[in-house]
Write a protein that holds these residues in place. Structure first.
Motif, mmCIF file in Angstrom:
data_model
loop_
_atom_site.group_PDB
_atom_site.id
_atom_site.type_symbol
_atom_site.label_atom_id
_atom_site.label_comp_id
_atom_site.label_asym_id
_atom_site.label_seq_id
_atom_site.Cartn_x
_atom_site.Cartn_y
_atom_site.Cartn_z
ATOM 1 N N VAL A 10 112.626 50.740 138.623
ATOM 2 C CA VAL A 10 112.244 49.597 138.013
ATOM 3 C C VAL A 10 111.223 48.656 138.352
ATOM 4 C CG1 VAL A 10 112.875 47.252 137.270
ATOM 5 C CG2 VAL A 10 114.956 49.037 136.672
ATOM 6 N N GLY A 11 109.974 48.814 138.143
ATOM 7 C CA GLY A 11 108.961 48.792 139.112
ATOM 8 C C GLY A 11 108.357 50.227 139.732
ATOM 9 N N SER A 12 108.523 50.312 140.690
ATOM 10 C CA SER A 12 107.518 51.061 140.866
ATOM 11 C C SER A 12 108.265 51.062 142.789
ATOM 12 C CB SER A 12 106.070 51.157 141.078
ATOM 13 O OG SER A 12 105.830 49.871 142.813
ATOM 14 N N ASN A 13 107.987 52.913 143.511
ATOM 15 C CA ASN A 13 108.447 53.195 144.976
ATOM 16 C C ASN A 13 106.888 53.633 145.105
ATOM 17 O OD1 ASN A 13 111.522 53.035 143.798
ATOM 18 N ND2 ASN A 13 111.301 54.904 142.746
ATOM 19 N N THR A 14 106.710 53.325 146.514
ATOM 20 C CA THR A 14 106.017 54.018 147.238
ATOM 21 C C THR A 14 106.191 55.697 148.546
ATOM 22 O OG1 THR A 14 105.740 52.172 148.572
ATOM 23 C CG2 THR A 14 104.415 51.767 147.257
ATOM 24 N N GLU A 15 105.339 55.935 148.144
ATOM 25 C CA GLU A 15 105.885 57.202 149.874
ATOM 26 C C GLU A 15 105.227 57.974 150.201
ATOM 27 O OE1 GLU A 15 108.863 58.514 150.674
ATOM 28 O OE2 GLU A 15 110.505 56.393 148.969
ATOM 29 N N HIS A 16 105.114 58.085 151.240
ATOM 30 C CA HIS A 16 104.034 59.238 152.191
ATOM 31 C C HIS A 16 104.051 60.254 152.107
ATOM 32 C CE1 HIS A 16 102.726 54.712 153.424
ATOM 33 N NE2 HIS A 16 101.759 54.488 152.937
ATOM 34 N N PHE A 17 103.325 61.250 152.200
ATOM 35 C CA PHE A 17 103.046 62.693 151.676
ATOM 36 C C PHE A 17 102.156 62.856 152.535
ATOM 37 C CE2 PHE A 17 102.664 66.424 149.303
ATOM 38 C CZ PHE A 17 104.081 66.770 149.340
ATOM 39 N N ARG B 172 96.576 62.865 153.760
ATOM 40 C CA ARG B 172 97.731 62.349 153.497
ATOM 41 C C ARG B 172 97.667 61.082 152.036
ATOM 42 N NH1 ARG B 172 101.175 59.329 156.035
ATOM 43 N NH2 ARG B 172 101.300 57.186 156.442
ATOM 44 N N PHE B 173 98.862 61.431 151.086
ATOM 45 C CA PHE B 173 98.971 60.857 150.155
ATOM 46 C C PHE B 173 99.205 59.230 150.313
ATOM 47 C CE2 PHE B 173 98.460 65.657 149.069
ATOM 48 C CZ PHE B 173 97.043 65.528 148.697
ATOM 49 N N LEU B 174 99.519 58.574 149.499
ATOM 50 C CA LEU B 174 100.091 57.715 149.171
ATOM 51 C C LEU B 174 100.683 57.520 147.977
ATOM 52 C CD1 LEU B 174 101.796 54.267 149.424
ATOM 53 C CD2 LEU B 174 99.605 53.943 149.316
ATOM 54 N N LEU B 175 101.649 57.995 147.528
ATOM 55 C CA LEU B 175 102.405 58.585 145.860
ATOM 56 C C LEU B 175 103.099 56.758 145.614
ATOM 57 C CD1 LEU B 175 104.273 61.612 146.415
ATOM 58 C CD2 LEU B 175 101.889 61.501 146.229
ATOM 59 N N TRP B 176 102.642 57.087 144.374
ATOM 60 C CA TRP B 176 103.280 55.293 143.556
ATOM 61 C C TRP B 176 103.945 55.480 142.493
ATOM 62 C CZ3 TRP B 176 102.967 50.230 144.370
ATOM 63 C CH2 TRP B 176 102.159 49.774 145.242
ATOM 64 N N ASP B 177 105.021 55.688 142.628
ATOM 65 C CA ASP B 177 106.431 56.166 141.520
ATOM 66 C C ASP B 177 106.612 55.237 140.601
ATOM 67 O OD1 ASP B 177 108.180 57.302 140.057
ATOM 68 O OD2 ASP B 177 109.343 57.037 141.282
#
Length: 181
Positions: free
Chosen positions: A49-56, A62-67
């Motif tokens: 619901v909305g979004s999750n963020t993770e670094h990878f 280096r990625f900032l993932l916006w799920d």
């Protein structure tokens, strides 16, 4: 020696973080895929619901993932997440034949957004481990990927549960972003 130089270079000049938006219809496997990339394993998830963020980090990038959630009520807000996006990962459930048309419309809507005009699009054809699923070639045709002429795109079969196909897709993405300059 290479590791020392790389560390010195990073400390002197910093490492740019690349923003990746992970989009797709609900139940496509976006969050499972995100955790497989960041933790190396599938974990039990609930609908986002909305979004999750993770670094990878992958291949010195280096990625900032916006799920971002894929429910109908959230898809209208996808464009709000596209600002400063370096790449889009679109996840498609290879078993979801009933919603191919909807997935195609949403993918093409996102791809036409000016904010990502130069961003590569990686389409993960998820759930390839399920019997009777559509092949990446079938999905490419059904989603009219060849009509995405403005973007550099790639389709990769995968299984978010097992991780199969993720490295190949991420290799393509890393090469695309590295070549972006």
């Amino acid at each position: 020696m290479g590791v020392a130089f790389s560390s010195l270079w990073g400390s002197l000049f910093g490492t740019k973080e690349l923003k990746i938006c992970i989009l797709g219809l609900d139940n496509a496997g976006k969050t499972t895929l995100t955790y497989q990339m960041t933790m190396g394993q599938a974990v039990a998830t609930a609908p986002t619901v909305g979004s999750n963020t993770e670094h990878f980090t992958f291949k010195n990038l280096r990625f900032l993932l916006w799920d971002v959630g894929g429910q109908a009520s959230l898809r209208a807000s996808w464009t709000q997440y596209l600002s400063n996006t370096d790449a889009v990962v679109f996840v498609f459930d290879s078993t979801d034949r009933e919603r191919v048309q909807l997935a195609r419309e949403e993918l093409h809507r996102v791809a036409s957004d000016e904010q990502i005009a130069k961003a590569p699009i990686l389409l993960f054809a998820n759930k390839q481990d399920v019997a009777g699923c559509m092949t990446p070639a079938d999905i490419s045709e059904a989603l009219s990927l060849t009509s995405l002429r403005l973007q550099n795109w790639h389709i990769q079969g995968c299984s978010a549960l097992t991780g199969k196909g993720l490295t190949e897709g991420l290799d393509w993405l890393a090469n695309s972003l590295g070549a972006k300059g």
